[in-house]
Design an enzyme around this catalytic site. Sequence first.
Site, PDB file in Angstrom:
ATOM      1  N   LYS B  55       1.124  -1.132  -0.124  1.00  6.36           N
ATOM      2  CA  LYS B  55       0.102  -0.281   0.244  1.00  6.36           C
ATOM      3  C   LYS B  55       0.720   1.109   0.409  1.00  6.36           C
ATOM      4  O   LYS B  55       0.947   2.102  -0.399  1.00  6.36           O
ATOM      5  CB  LYS B  55      -0.985  -0.351   1.373  1.00  6.36           C
ATOM      6  CG  LYS B  55      -2.078  -0.895   0.899  1.00  6.36           C
ATOM      7  CD  LYS B  55      -3.106  -1.524   2.372  1.00  6.36           C
ATOM      8  CE  LYS B  55      -4.206  -2.581   1.892  1.00  6.36           C
ATOM      9  NZ  LYS B  55      -4.384  -3.028   3.398  1.00  6.36           N
ATOM     10  N   GLN B  99      -4.521  -1.925   9.877  1.00 12.62           N
ATOM     11  CA  GLN B  99      -4.725  -3.245   8.973  1.00 12.62           C
ATOM     12  C   GLN B  99      -4.949  -4.051   9.818  1.00 12.62           C
ATOM     13  O   GLN B  99      -4.662  -4.362  11.357  1.00 12.62           O
ATOM     14  CB  GLN B  99      -3.011  -3.579   8.914  1.00 12.62           C
ATOM     15  CG  GLN B  99      -2.907  -5.144   8.074  1.00 12.62           C
ATOM     16  CD  GLN B  99      -3.328  -4.604   6.623  1.00 12.62           C
ATOM     17  OE1 GLN B  99      -3.286  -4.071   5.647  1.00 12.62           O
ATOM     18  NE2 GLN B  99      -3.376  -5.682   5.872  1.00 12.62           N
ATOM     19  N   ASP B 122     -11.521   2.866   3.749  1.00  7.58           N
ATOM     20  CA  ASP B 122     -11.880   1.562   4.291  1.00  7.58           C
ATOM     21  C   ASP B 122     -13.512   1.393   3.976  1.00  7.58           C
ATOM     22  O   ASP B 122     -13.393   0.459   3.278  1.00  7.58           O
ATOM     23  CB  ASP B 122     -10.850   1.018   5.638  1.00  7.58           C
ATOM     24  CG  ASP B 122      -9.613  -0.174   5.086  1.00  7.58           C
ATOM     25  OD1 ASP B 122      -9.473  -0.153   3.461  1.00  7.58           O
ATOM     26  OD2 ASP B 122      -9.319  -0.562   5.927  1.00  7.58           O
TER      27      ASP B 122
END
Lengths: 295, 295
Positions: B55, B99, B122
Amino acid sequence: ETSSKLLDGKLIAKKIRDEIAGEIDGIKESTGIVPGLAVILVGSRKDSQTYVRNKKKACEDVGIASYEANLAEDCSEEEVMKHISNFNNNPSVHGILVQLPLPRHMNEEKILNAVSIEKDVDGFHPLNIGRLAMQGREPLFVPCTPKGCMELLHRYEIEIKGKRAVVIGRSNIVGMPAALLLQRANATVTMVHSYTKNPEEITKQADIVISAAGVANLVRGSWLKPGAVVVDVGINPVDDTGSARGYRLVGDVCFEEACKVASAITPVPGGVGPMTIAMLLSNTLSSAKRLHELR
Amino acid sequence: ETSSKLLDGKLIAKKIRDEIAGEIDGIKESTGIVPGLAVILVGSRKDSQTYVRNKKKACEDVGIASYEANLAEDCSEEEVMKHISNFNNNPSVHGILVQLPLPRHMNEEKILNAVSIEKDVDGFHPLNIGRLAMQGREPLFVPCTPKGCMELLHRYEIEIKGKRAVVIGRSNIVGMPAALLLQRANATVTMVHSYTKNPEEITKQADIVISAAGVANLVRGSWLKPGAVVVDVGINPVDDTGSARGYRLVGDVCFEEACKVASAITPVPGGVGPMTIAMLLSNTLSSAKRLHELR
Ligand SMILES: NC(=O)C1=CN([C@@H]2O[C@H](COP(=O)(O)OP(=O)(O)OC[C@H]3O[C@@H](n4cnc5c(N)ncnc54)[C@H](OP(=O)(O)O)[C@@H]3O)[C@@H](O)[C@H]2O)C=CC1
Ligand SMILES: NC(=O)C1=CN([C@@H]2O[C@H](COP(=O)(O)OP(=O)(O)OC[C@H]3O[C@@H](n4cnc5c(N)ncnc54)[C@H](OP(=O)(O)O)[C@@H]3O)[C@@H](O)[C@H]2O)C=CC1
């Protein structure tokens, strides 16, 4: 001849209301707390007035205090917001309900979002819907109509896990949350809506059908798998010259045909309607218990 | 022989990243604003470290500044919350990503809810999911993996409206939001999960299949309707003595069989994976634009 069992919403709702009344009596006696529901009605639609009157009456019967704000059709959004804010801050009010539809000039999203999530007994706040959709999360409130459908299935001990379910309609207040609830109960759910091709063929695969399309006689006997369980949410007026009002109310399901194919079916009226009101009372009671940290 | 068209996620993701890089260049030039993404990584899982590294690299390539907080496996929930709060308040950070999975001793719900809804790139906040589920509402962010699946279908001009779709898996981060997105695009959606009986028969009715079960070779050629479009989200390790690592990664779909039946299919790797990262960049850019009221 009829072979279906009738899922008697009126009877079950009466039982639930009695249970609620008993619990409220106990709470009043031991704590003095009286659960309270506030209803905001904007404008003077006949059907909305009837719904609000029925809700007030149901509150009274079980010992819930009801509060009302009746606002003119042409009142401002701000005025509605002010009433919501007052009810949000009123510790005697445990549930707040904005009767829909609102007049066209109002922003429904903005108004519904103003209701404190802790008092959103309709369960329409997106945060509630999000939690309903998510595994491992619990909504504070489940919307009353789909909750009533599920409660009816539970009381008649109809198994949901592993069954195929079809929900016809995907509105925010009925179809979509009904689909999410069936899926939480581990049914395999298909959502049918106005863009669906072959809705008949798809519906015919279902063990459980919940219809909330708002179309009279949409679901015919030929749409159903023999032995299916049918929950008819629809409330649709059809012309009836024999009736004093000139119309009568029917569901989405052609009852005469369906009751020969289904193993169980809700009547309209007397099915989901009374369950919806019972769930509103149940949500208001839960809210009062949560806000006062009872049990 | 192969008859399916390959839905080349790697290629499309590259195109999207180029578009994003171009747009970011323009914004930097005209306003000096640099979009920023913060990643919080707790513990030292190898796979999570790889994801985070990828990422960061992807951010760098398009001109997004990346911020990182690496916390020890045994750090406290409070510490994680403190970092989230700092990033929430940092005006250079436009997206915050925690994460997953978090270490077992942490409350995932509590931690994810702490991310400012305006920076939740997200799209995992229940308020976002609720808006995604509701007609007439718009989520601030759509979860990256399902958004990537949809974007791939769009770029290949695959029609969704009126099609039958089956989503296998119903996780909060992939399956459930994918089903909601297909339904928003007016597909008729069935959600298949571990309690579903006859998943093969159900999947075989679908024009579009999105599989996110995490089970290698679950979906065989016999599960597919001839001409179906197949999006394989699964990333599953299977033993492979021929590989240096001793394993290789495969999807949920048995590619060799499926590519003979499907009209189009994503490869694994090179399908949904790269699209997911591209959508994260896209969400971060949108967030920067929204927070700075650009365009
Ligand atoms: N018993 C009770 O307590 C309650 C009863 N109701 C009744 O339930 C019914 C539905 O109410 P509500 O959800 O508010 O209605 P809406 O009009 O908001 O939603 C109707 C839904 O049905 C879908 N639909 C419409 N026509 C068809 C069709 N021919 N085939 C398949 N799908 C179709 C629409 O699809 P699309 O999204 O594509 O437009 C939409 O999703 C009404 O009759 C209402 O009176 C409602 C609330 C409470
Ligand atoms: N390409 C990418 O960028 C990404 C790929 N992935 C990959 O996608 C896959 C799914 O990930 P994620 O959603 O996080 O996984 P989860 O394990 O959270 O969810 C798996 C879902 O699949 C269902 N399921 C499991 N086994 C079966 C089965 N045999 N038949 C039908 N349904 C089944 C489960 O049902 P139930 O709910 O009943 O348990 C569950 O809903 C994984 O392989 C993951 O590595 C994930 C994220 C991003």
